[in-house]
Scaffold this motif. Structure first.
Motif, PDB file in Angstrom:
ATOM      1  N   ILE A 119       0.850  -1.195   0.000  1.00  0.00           N
ATOM      2  CA  ILE A 119       0.000   0.000   0.000  1.00  0.00           C
ATOM      3  C   ILE A 119       0.883   1.241   0.000  1.00  0.00           C
ATOM      4  O   ILE A 119       1.660   1.436   0.932  1.00  0.00           O
ATOM      5  N   PRO A 120       0.830   2.052  -1.050  1.00  0.00           N
ATOM      6  CA  PRO A 120       1.725   3.208  -1.125  1.00  0.00           C
ATOM      7  C   PRO A 120       1.485   4.207  -0.002  1.00  0.00           C
ATOM      8  O   PRO A 120       0.357   4.373   0.467  1.00  0.00           O
ATOM      9  N   LEU A 121       2.560   4.833   0.405  1.00  0.00           N
ATOM     10  CA  LEU A 121       2.502   5.861   1.446  1.00  0.00           C
ATOM     11  C   LEU A 121       1.716   7.061   0.919  1.00  0.00           C
ATOM     12  O   LEU A 121       1.843   7.431  -0.238  1.00  0.00           O
ATOM     13  N   SER A 122       0.917   7.655   1.772  1.00  0.00           N
ATOM     14  CA  SER A 122       0.197   8.858   1.367  1.00  0.00           C
ATOM     15  C   SER A 122       0.446   9.951   2.397  1.00  0.00           C
ATOM     16  O   SER A 122       0.040   9.832   3.551  1.00  0.00           O
TER      17      SER A 122
ATOM     18  N   PHE B 200       4.844  13.425  11.236  1.00  0.00           N
ATOM     19  CA  PHE B 200       6.309  13.450  11.215  1.00  0.00           C
ATOM     20  C   PHE B 200       6.782  14.607  10.332  1.00  0.00           C
ATOM     21  O   PHE B 200       7.625  15.405  10.731  1.00  0.00           O
ATOM     22  N   VAL B 201       6.195  14.704   9.150  1.00  0.00           N
ATOM     23  CA  VAL B 201       6.572  15.776   8.216  1.00  0.00           C
ATOM     24  C   VAL B 201       6.154  17.136   8.777  1.00  0.00           C
ATOM     25  O   VAL B 201       6.924  18.107   8.745  1.00  0.00           O
ATOM     26  N   THR B 202       4.948  17.207   9.325  1.00  0.00           N
ATOM     27  CA  THR B 202       4.446  18.478   9.865  1.00  0.00           C
ATOM     28  C   THR B 202       5.338  18.998  10.992  1.00  0.00           C
ATOM     29  O   THR B 202       5.712  20.179  11.018  1.00  0.00           O
ATOM     30  N   ASP B 259      12.305   5.917   4.261  1.00  0.00           N
ATOM     31  CA  ASP B 259      13.152   6.921   3.595  1.00  0.00           C
ATOM     32  C   ASP B 259      12.309   7.974   2.868  1.00  0.00           C
ATOM     33  O   ASP B 259      12.701   9.139   2.785  1.00  0.00           O
ATOM     34  N   GLN B 260      11.148   7.548   2.350  1.00  0.00           N
ATOM     35  CA  GLN B 260      10.256   8.523   1.690  1.00  0.00           C
ATOM     36  C   GLN B 260       9.772   9.564   2.702  1.00  0.00           C
ATOM     37  O   GLN B 260       9.695  10.755   2.397  1.00  0.00           O
ATOM     38  N   VAL B 261       9.464   9.094   3.906  1.00  0.00           N
ATOM     39  CA  VAL B 261       8.989  10.028   4.938  1.00  0.00           C
ATOM     40  C   VAL B 261      10.124  10.965   5.353  1.00  0.00           C
ATOM     41  O   VAL B 261       9.940  12.183   5.459  1.00  0.00           O
ATOM     42  N   LEU B 262      11.308  10.380   5.555  1.00  0.00           N
ATOM     43  CA  LEU B 262      12.451  11.195   5.966  1.00  0.00           C
ATOM     44  C   LEU B 262      12.763  12.255   4.911  1.00  0.00           C
ATOM     45  O   LEU B 262      13.046  13.411   5.236  1.00  0.00           O
TER      46      LEU B 262
END
Lengths: 170, 311
Positions: A119-122, B200-202, B259-262
């Motif tokens: 499930i892709p991250l959103s 996390f991003v916010t 890693d996408q979140v970071l």
């Protein structure tokens, strides 16, 4: 093809009357929780239900209501079984159920997202096309991902300014 | 108990009669019924019962302990929406825990502690309330004492990124209960992950103070990340038998997501070294820190004082 006996039909009608404790305008059949009703022997009813959310506190009430209604209707033994697979989805809410939700001022869910494969991250708030159940306007905005219950989000109509609940797609 | 409701008074009474359908209610459980009533709990061919039971306990303890910690945020979160969000995450995990603990007990009742005679506690509650800390198999990330909201954000993110990667594969389990719990859990965990990732991003992109707190929490929790992907012999055996997932095999998938979140948060991958076990033993081996003992003391004390409690 197996013909449904009259007793089974009667048990089914009784079971279908039972409503969701949180969404009383919806029967368990319309919600898609009621999967099967069968009568074994004379008056032993077997009901299969599929839980909505893993920890949904309404499930115990639904189960007890089914037992209570069927026992009151004269069935001696009522067995409520859990059917875990396939998992419940809001896609199982019937057209009649969706109409009942809208009539009660609750926006019915759109098509559920696919959950096969990874499930892709959103990272963005869930975008939904929600129409105001009061005035029908598509000009609505999300107020909170959680409304009166955890399975609903709260929206506001920017046209007629009414706040309303939306059943979240799962 | 009247069969037919004839008056408002009877309707009122039915709320209680509904609860009294069964004979005895264990006083401290989350529900009155076997969550696996009617579910096919046959052990798949060639699978060792003790392995399956212990594997289910590991996954069940992760969700039970994490649920309890997240549940401690109820009425303490920064605002109402996040209070409800965290409570809902805790509730989802508690639901998963019930099914997994019940599955463990059905697979091999040797894992269930013996209770005093006459106790109506179902096996899932016997497992939750009557085991000591060394019998719990949860990863240590789940049991830490709560910190600030940034800490909750990072903990839910790390936990759900990892668990979602495991559950995506567990959907293929040969065990019907585990595959069903995973199929359901994937939907829930995807929400938990995305919720935590957005915060996390916010927080990382917010004020200097929110960023400082987020990075402090991330550096503090990162040492427990590698433990999530250690392969315990029970996990290896469960994977070999086609009922479980070897967590080492999902590390790459999980780290790709993280890693996408970071990247979105503009936070560097932490370099804090992993927290070692005690003589090589970690949470999966029953080696826990003091926080778990304290948590269990609070969670279990009433049930243990009244093992025959009914209402």
């Amino acid at each position: 093809m197996r013909l449904m006996s009259r007793t089974t039909e009667r048990a089914r009608r009784v079971a279908e009357r039972v409503t969701d404790p949180e969404l009383p305008m919806l029967s368990l059949a319309d919600l898609g929780v009621l999967r099967d009703v069968d009568v074994v022997g004379d008056s032993h009813v077997v009901v299969d239900i599929t839980p909505t959310y893993s920890g949904c506190p309404a499930m115990a009430a639904m189960r007890d209501d089914l037992v209570h209604e069927l026992t009151s209707a004269g069935f001696d033994r009522v067995e409520v079984r859990v059917s875990l697979h396939p998992a419940w989805t809001t896609d199982w809410i019937t057209p009649a159920g969706r109409a009942a939700l809208a009539a009660a001022g609750i926006s019915p869910p759109g098509p559920a997202p696919s959950t096969s494969g990874p499930i892709p991250l959103s990272l963005l708030p869930t975008a939904r096309q929600v129409r105001c159940p009061q005035c029908g306007s598509p000009a609505t905005e999300l107020v909170s991902e959680f409304g009166s219950t955890a399975c609903k989000a709260q929206y506001r109509c920017t046209e007629c300014l009414e706040p309303f609940d939306h059943v979240k797609e799962i | 108990m009247p069969d037919i409701h004839t008056s408002a008074e009877d309707e009122h009474e039915s709320a209680y009669s509904g609860l009294l359908v069964n004979d005895a209610h264990w006083a401290f459980g989350t529900d009155f019924e076997d969550p696996l009533a009617g579910v096919d709990t046959t052990i798949p061919d060639g699978v060792d019962a003790a392995t399956l039971a212990t594997y289910a306990l590991m996954l069940g303890d992760d969700s039970l302990v994490m649920s309890h910690r997240i549940g401690e945020w109820t009425s303490n979160a920064p605002d109402l929406e996040d209070d409800i969000a965290l409570s809902n995450i805790a509730l989802d995990l508690l639901g998963q825990a019930r099914l997994l603990l019940a599955r463990a007990a059905k697979a091999d009742d040797a894992v269930v502690p013996t209770l005093p005679e006459g106790s109506p506690a179902p096996p899932e509650d016997a497992l939750a309330y009557f085991r000591e800390a060394p019998d719990f198999r949860n990863v240590r990330l789940a049991e830490l004492v709560n910190g600030d909201f940034a800490e909750a954000t990072v903990r839910v993110l790390l936990f759900s990124v990892w668990r979602l990667a495991v559950f995506e594969r567990l959907r293929e389990s040969r065990d019907h209960v585990l595959s069903a719990v995973a199929a359901k859990g994937v939907k829930e965990l995807a929400y938990h992950r995305d919720y935590a990732a957005r915060w996390f991003v916010t927080l990382a992109q917010g004020t200097d103070e929110s960023r400082r707190r987020l990075i402090t929490a991330y550096d503090a929790l990162w040492p427990l990340w590698p433990e999530l992907f250690d392969t315990h012999p029970v996990e290896a055996a469960a994977a070999e038998a086609g009922v479980g997932v070897d967590p080492a095999t999902v590390r790459e998938a999980a780290e790709t997501v993280l890693d996408q979140v970071l990247a979105a948060a503009d936070v560097e991958r932490s370099e804090a070294p992993r927290r070692s076990g005690v003589l090589g033993r970690t949470g999966r081996d029953g080696m826990h820190g003091e926080p778990l003992s304290r948590m269990l003391a609070e969670m279990q004390s009433v049930a243990r004082a009244h093992p025959r409690g009914q209402w």
